[in-house]
Structure formats: structure tokens, C-alpha cells
Design an enzyme around this catalytic site. Structure first.
Site, PDB file in Angstrom:
ATOM      1  N   GLN A 137     116.114  35.002  16.299  1.00  0.00           N
ATOM      2  CA  GLN A 137     114.687  34.699  16.221  1.00  0.00           C
ATOM      3  C   GLN A 137     114.461  33.197  16.358  1.00  0.00           C
ATOM      4  O   GLN A 137     113.569  32.757  17.088  1.00  0.00           O
ATOM      5  CB  GLN A 137     114.147  35.194  14.870  1.00  0.00           C
ATOM      6  CG  GLN A 137     112.648  35.040  14.718  1.00  0.00           C
ATOM      7  CD  GLN A 137     111.896  35.954  15.659  1.00  0.00           C
ATOM      8  OE1 GLN A 137     112.114  37.144  15.664  1.00  0.00           O
ATOM      9  NE2 GLN A 137     111.004  35.399  16.470  1.00  0.00           N
TER      10      GLN A 137
ATOM     11  N   CYS B  50     107.173  35.904  13.677  1.00  0.00           N
ATOM     12  CA  CYS B  50     108.328  36.628  14.232  1.00  0.00           C
ATOM     13  C   CYS B  50     108.024  38.109  14.417  1.00  0.00           C
ATOM     14  O   CYS B  50     108.694  38.775  15.186  1.00  0.00           O
ATOM     15  CB  CYS B  50     109.533  36.431  13.326  1.00  0.00           C
ATOM     16  SG  CYS B  50     109.254  37.001  11.641  1.00  0.00           S
TER      17      CYS B  50
ATOM     18  N   HIS C 200     118.147  34.159  10.578  1.00  0.00           N
ATOM     19  CA  HIS C 200     117.781  35.020  11.707  1.00  0.00           C
ATOM     20  C   HIS C 200     117.881  34.164  12.977  1.00  0.00           C
ATOM     21  O   HIS C 200     116.869  33.788  13.571  1.00  0.00           O
ATOM     22  CB  HIS C 200     116.354  35.533  11.488  1.00  0.00           C
ATOM     23  CG  HIS C 200     115.981  36.710  12.331  1.00  0.00           C
ATOM     24  ND1 HIS C 200     116.842  37.296  13.236  1.00  0.00           N
ATOM     25  CD2 HIS C 200     114.820  37.414  12.409  1.00  0.00           C
ATOM     26  CE1 HIS C 200     116.224  38.301  13.825  1.00  0.00           C
ATOM     27  NE2 HIS C 200     114.999  38.398  13.343  1.00  0.00           N
TER      28      HIS C 200
ATOM     29  N   ARG D  28     122.761  43.713  11.963  1.00  0.00           N
ATOM     30  CA  ARG D  28     121.625  43.376  11.081  1.00  0.00           C
ATOM     31  C   ARG D  28     122.009  43.870   9.687  1.00  0.00           C
ATOM     32  O   ARG D  28     122.185  45.083   9.491  1.00  0.00           O
ATOM     33  CB  ARG D  28     120.338  44.038  11.579  1.00  0.00           C
ATOM     34  CG  ARG D  28     119.249  44.035  10.536  1.00  0.00           C
ATOM     35  CD  ARG D  28     117.887  44.333  11.093  1.00  0.00           C
ATOM     36  NE  ARG D  28     117.387  43.212  11.857  1.00  0.00           N
ATOM     37  CZ  ARG D  28     116.112  43.065  12.221  1.00  0.00           C
ATOM     38  NH1 ARG D  28     115.228  43.971  11.886  1.00  0.00           N
ATOM     39  NH2 ARG D  28     115.734  42.013  12.903  1.00  0.00           N
TER      40      ARG D  28
ATOM     41  N   ARG E  52     112.438  37.295  22.822  1.00  0.00           N
ATOM     42  CA  ARG E  52     113.671  37.782  22.184  1.00  0.00           C
ATOM     43  C   ARG E  52     114.640  38.267  23.268  1.00  0.00           C
ATOM     44  O   ARG E  52     115.839  38.017  23.206  1.00  0.00           O
ATOM     45  CB  ARG E  52     113.360  38.927  21.211  1.00  0.00           C
ATOM     46  CG  ARG E  52     112.651  38.510  19.933  1.00  0.00           C
ATOM     47  CD  ARG E  52     113.512  37.639  19.035  1.00  0.00           C
ATOM     48  NE  ARG E  52     114.724  38.298  18.598  1.00  0.00           N
ATOM     49  CZ  ARG E  52     114.815  39.105  17.541  1.00  0.00           C
ATOM     50  NH1 ARG E  52     113.754  39.331  16.793  1.00  0.00           N
ATOM     51  NH2 ARG E  52     115.967  39.660  17.188  1.00  0.00           N
TER      52      ARG E  52
ATOM     53  N   ASP F 196     105.487  34.271   8.283  1.00  0.00           N
ATOM     54  CA  ASP F 196     106.278  35.509   8.268  1.00  0.00           C
ATOM     55  C   ASP F 196     105.795  36.329   7.067  1.00  0.00           C
ATOM     56  O   ASP F 196     105.032  35.837   6.218  1.00  0.00           O
ATOM     57  CB  ASP F 196     107.773  35.156   8.149  1.00  0.00           C
ATOM     58  CG  ASP F 196     108.690  36.374   8.200  1.00  0.00           C
ATOM     59  OD1 ASP F 196     108.239  37.454   8.627  1.00  0.00           O
ATOM     60  OD2 ASP F 196     109.873  36.241   7.807  1.00  0.00           O
TER      61      ASP F 196
END
Ligand code: CP
Ligand code: NVA
Length: 307
Positions: A132, A264, A129, A102, A292, A224
């Protein structure tokens, strides 16, 4: 597939294969028939930013598959500062079987993949991402039974999460609508690439600035945070720009009756989404968070299972 860096690298068939694998792994796990497909494999997890879902779901994914995960905090691995990103990749490749990273700059995860001899997974960069995005497709697929033809409306910042939804939606024949305030649209290269991908599947990518027009007839409403990690200094200004894009009861009223409300997470309740909508009957945000785990198990098995 050596690495998992962006959904745009996949063919529609490869993406569907990952979704099918995620569904199968989830079903087995729920029946208590999970198998140690990655017995004794080790995933190194490089985090330059905070995380709840990514950290815990990758850790649990490796545990359930019979392997282990190592958490490497921002203080330990200072990509490009304590040593070069290339050297971090070369060294980690001598110890672990795969790397999940990340990062802030997308180029860092690209460089890790370039210099690592083991698979590298993008666990979020400023650009995309993909873990996701795969999870979101899995969630919509489970809830609706299909993806092609659905109207997925993303409201808010044209950020990393929006980019992965655009790529994933395009690859699966969805009609993706992104409604953002002027100056916060997704980057041009993301729009261009997503439109190229959509041409092969009958999907489409539409950019709008009117949130209510966008939400009309939506099968999925997605939002988001208005200020992503790394944009903290812009948060106050963004709070003045984004309120018309909030998912609230009025906006929900524009969508189809069975619309799936997605986020998310982490959510800023009262900003991009109201409590009543997030906790209401259309919300699938916690199923999405669970997924996830299942989506990432599919990625890990795909990348590591045949090594
Ligand atoms: N959605 C997501 O990536 O959450 P975390 O930042 O908690 O990992
Ligand atoms: N766009 C958000 C997603 C967090 C999971 C961020 O980058 O901070």
C-alpha cells in the site's frame, strides 16, 4: 532484494527504482504492450484476513505478467496452528515461485521470509502495509510529478498504513505529519526508524494531535479506518475518540487547493471520511486502488523477473 517485508528495508534509490518500474509497466499495459515477464511463474497468496484490493490486484498482476496466482484462505493455511509457520514456508517453497502473505502478527511474515527459499511479500501485517505504501507514493508521484518536499498529512490511527507512509515518505524526502489522538500514535520504533531514514533525504516526520493544525497547508490528506482488522472489539470505543480526525469539508479547507485526498480503502463513509470529500474533486482514492496493480507488478518483476 529477496523479500518485500517493509519499505524501511529499501534504500531511496531502490524505492525510486520500483516507482520508475511501476510507471513503465503501467504505461505499457495501458498501451496494450504488456509483456509476459513472469511467464508460468506462480504466486501463492496466504490470507489470514479478508481482502478485496490485495487479493484481486495480485491475482490480476500475475495474470497480466503471464503467470498464475493461488488463493489460500484462512481456513486452509492456519499459520502456526495446523502446522508451524516455518513448515508452511518450506512446503510452499517446493510448489510456488513466490509467496504473498496477509497476516495478523508481523513476526509471521518475517518467519515466512526466513524459512522460505522463494521471495516473500508482505500483503499487510499488523505492523506495516508496504504494498500500500509503495502504491501511495506511486499515486502522489503521478499526480504531482515529484515527492520530495510535499507535506503529507495522515489523520487518525497510527497503524500499519501510517507506518508504511512514514517509511516511504521519509525515504523520498517528504514531510510526513501524523495527527492522532493520545494513545493512538504510531509505535515509537516506527517513528525512530522513519526519522533515521528522513535524515538522509531531507524529509521529516512530525507527530501532532491537533487535526486542523496538521491539515494546514497539506499537499496530501490521508486517512484510514479507525479500527483495523483484528481490532473489531475496540471499534465502538474508537468511534468515540476519533471523530475530530475525520476528513470532511472543514478539514479540507485547511489544506492547499489542489490537495490530494487519499485512503487505502476499505472506507467507512461517514466515519473517517465524509461522502462529499471521498467523492469530491480532490479525491484520488480509486486511482490509488488501481495503482495497487501497477505497484505490485513492479514488486513481482523485481523479485521474480531475474530468477
Ligand atoms: N487497501 C487494502 O489492502 O485493501 P484490501 O484489504 O481490500 O486488500
Ligand atoms: N489499517 C487497515 C488497513 C486495511 C487495508 C487494517 O489493517 O485493517
Amino acid at each position: 532484494m529477496k523479500d518485500f517485508i517493509t519499505l524501511a528495508q529499501l534504500t531511496p534509490g531502490e524505492l525510486q527504482g520500483l516507482l520508475d518500474l511501476a510507471v513503465a509497466l503501467k504505461m505499457k499495459q495501458k498501451r496494450g504492450q504488456g509483456e509476459p515477464l513472469l511467464k508460468d511463474k506462480v504466486l501463492g497468496m496466504v490470507f489470514q484476513k479478508p481482502s478485496l484490493r490485495t487479493r484481486v490486484s495480485f491475482d490480476m498482476a500475475m495474470l497480466q505478467l503471464g503467470g498464475h496466482a493461488l488463493y489460500l484462505s484462512p481456513n486452509e493455511i492456519q499459520l502456526g496452528r495446523r502446522e508451524s509457520t516455518g513448515d508452511v514456508a518450506r512446503v510452499l517453497s517446493r510448489y510456488v515461485d513466490a509467496i504473498m502473505a496477509r497476516v495478523f502478527a508481523h513476526q509471521d511474515v518475517v518467519d515466512l521470509a526466513c524459512y522460505a527459499s522463494v521471495p516473500v511479500i508482505n500483503g499487510l501485517s499488523d505492523y506495516s502495509h508496504p504494498c500500500q505504501g509503495l502504491t501511495d507514493l506511486l499515486t502522489i508521484y503521478e499526480k504531482r510529478g515529484s515527492l520530495a518536499g510535499a507535506r503529507l498529512v495522515y489523520l487518525g490511527d497510527g497503524n500499519n498504513v501510517a507506518a508504511s507512509l512514514m517509511f516511504g515518505g521519509a525515504l523520498t524526502g517528504m514531510h510526513v505529519v501524523v495527527a492522532s489522538p493520545s494513545g493512538y500514535e504510531p509505535p515509537t520504533d516506527v517513528v525512530t526508524r522513519a526519522r533515521e531514514l528522513a535524515q538522509a533525504t531531507g524529509g521529516s516526520i512530525t507527530l501532532l494531535d491537533d487535526p486542523h493544525g496538521a491539515a494546514r497547508g497539506a499537499d496530501v490528506l490521508y486517512t484510514d479506518t479507525w479500527a483495523s482488522m483484528g481490532q473489531e472489539s475496540e471499534a465502538a470505543e474508537r468511534r468515540t475518540v476519533f471523530p475530530p480526525y475525520q476528513i470532511n469539508a472543514a478539514l479540507l479547507g485547511e489544506a492547499t487547493r489542489d490537495v490530494l485526498v487519499m485512503h487505502c480503502l476499505p472506507a467507512h463513509r461517514g466515519e473517517e471520511i465524509t461522502d462529499d470529500v471521498m467523492d469530491g474533486p480532490n479525491s484520488v482514492v480509486f486511482d490509488q486502488a488501481e495503482n495497487r496493480l501497477h505497484a505490485q507488478k513492479a514488486i513481482l518483476v523485481e523479485l521474480l523477473g531475474k530468477v
